[in-house]
Design a protein around this motif. Structure first.
Motif, short mmCIF file in Angstrom:
data_model
loop_
_atom_site.label_atom_id
_atom_site.label_comp_id
_atom_site.label_asym_id
_atom_site.label_seq_id
_atom_site.Cartn_x
_atom_site.Cartn_y
_atom_site.Cartn_z
N GLU A 1 27.58 -34.60 -19.91
CA GLU A 1 26.17 -34.22 -20.65
C GLU A 1 25.35 -33.34 -19.56
O GLU A 1 24.83 -32.15 -20.12
N ARG A 2 25.14 -33.62 -18.49
CA ARG A 2 24.48 -32.97 -17.52
C ARG A 2 24.94 -31.45 -17.33
O ARG A 2 24.29 -30.52 -17.39
N THR A 3 26.23 -31.31 -17.38
CA THR A 3 26.83 -29.90 -17.19
C THR A 3 26.63 -29.25 -18.19
O THR A 3 26.40 -27.84 -18.35
N PRO B 1 21.94 -26.19 -25.96
CA PRO B 1 20.63 -27.21 -26.23
C PRO B 1 20.76 -28.43 -25.97
O PRO B 1 21.96 -28.91 -25.90
N GLY B 2 20.02 -29.05 -25.51
CA GLY B 2 19.84 -30.44 -25.10
C GLY B 2 20.67 -31.58 -26.01
O GLY B 2 21.35 -32.36 -25.75
N TRP B 3 20.01 -31.20 -27.49
CA TRP B 3 20.66 -32.06 -28.31
C TRP B 3 22.16 -32.03 -28.68
O TRP B 3 22.76 -32.93 -29.04
N MET B 4 22.41 -30.83 -28.55
CA MET B 4 23.98 -30.77 -28.77
C MET B 4 24.58 -30.99 -27.40
O MET B 4 25.85 -31.75 -27.69
N ALA B 5 24.25 -31.03 -26.22
CA ALA B 5 25.03 -31.62 -24.85
C ALA B 5 25.13 -33.07 -25.29
O ALA B 5 25.92 -33.86 -25.11
N TYR B 6 23.88 -33.84 -25.74
CA TYR B 6 23.92 -35.15 -26.15
C TYR B 6 24.65 -35.74 -27.21
O TYR B 6 25.67 -36.58 -26.93
#
Length: 294
Positions: free
Chosen positions: A236-238, A244-249
């Motif tokens: 997720e961090r990568t 966007p943060g929501w998509m990484a999550y």
């Protein structure tokens, strides 16, 4: 091949990796294809494809694009408003008299219930059925084309970084998926009467773990490649660096379900697809070799 289709097949998402390949497969088979695209000037689709400007959140553009079409290929990318996009498209399609739909969902959409884009696609599947469409719902596994995003890590650092775990993913070549989609669209477009709704898992010929994928890369490259492990937090961090943060999550939650559930075909899936295409399914090893050669 002569055009035996009944009416026009409308393809959404037509300039993306999957949509473009579906358009190519349909054109190759003589279909009358209309493509919904955001920017016609940049579409670069095959000659003979009717390119229509529009967006899945622009209702008037959808009304123009859907008018007179008989069959819909509904593909919408992972987005925060993905369900809204899909339901608007389905309602406008119904207004336009389109009854025949092929929808690009995802395998285990009813299992990965906490993963936003999986749960969203499962909701759309249920709406397609409840609204009375004659539909083929395609449920593909993880796309081999995703590996192009991590190839530099593999080639330069000898690490396969995707946390795909030990349950295994039946990774599918997007060209196989596009051909299955085109055949489903043509079958519905050419049908003289209604065809019952169906779901098709679209998978690759092997179910591969993280360690197995690393071994394939080692053999293809002739040097050691290690599996990077199951660190979904680091994953997720990568991803936060370029989405966007929501998509990484969302992607992290998906990877966690890779670890607990995998993407495993049902009995008969591979044989069914092989018979449908009349040839073996493309392998991960071939994709890895092509990436290495390029």
């Amino acid at each position: 091949m002569p055009n035996r289709t009944t009416g026009t097949i409308l393809v959404t998402g037509a300039t993306g990796t999957i949509g473009r390949a579906v358009v190519d497969q349909l054109v190759r088979r003589g279909a009358d294809v209309r493509a919904l695209v955001r920017d016609p000037a940049k579409a670069a689709l095959p000659a003979g494809v009717a390119v229509v400007p529009g967006d899945l959140l622009d209702v008037e553009s959808l009304r123009r694009a859907f008018a007179g079409a008989s069959t819909l290929f509904l593909l919408n990318a992972v987005a925060a408003d993905e369900v809204t996009q899909a339901l608007i498209a389905l309602n406008v399609a119904q207004e336009a008299g389109i009854r025949r739909v092929v929808y690009l969902s995802v395998i285990h959409s009813d299992v990965y219930v906490n993963v936003p884009h999986f749960a969203g696609k499962f909701g759309v599947e249920r709406m397609i059925e409840a609204m009375g469409f004659e539909a083929t719902i395609l449920r593909p596994a993880y796309f081999m084309s995703n590996e192009h995003t991590i190839k530099d890590v593999v080639l330069q650092h000898g690490i396969y970084p995707m946390p795909i775990g030990a349950k295994g993913l039946a990774m599918v070549d997007e060209r196989d998926l596009a051909e299955v989609a085109a055949l489903a669209l043509l079958r519905r477009a050419q049908a003289e009467g209604p065809i019952p709704c169906e779901r098709i898992n679209v998978v690759g010929p092997e179910t591969l773990t993280g360690e197995a994928v690393a071994r394939i890369w080692s053999e293809v490259l002739g040097r050691p490649v290690a599996y990077g492990g199951d660190d979904t937090v680091g994953f997720e961090r990568t991803l936060q660096a370029f989405m966007p943060g929501w998509m990484a999550y969302d992607m992290r939650l998906m990877a966690e379900r890779f670890l607990t559930d995998g993407m495993v075909p049902e009995p008969g899936d591979v044989a069914r697809l092989t018979a449908l295409l009349g040839r073996p399914l493309r392998t991960y090893r071939d994709r890895a070799a092509a990436i290495a050669a390029a």
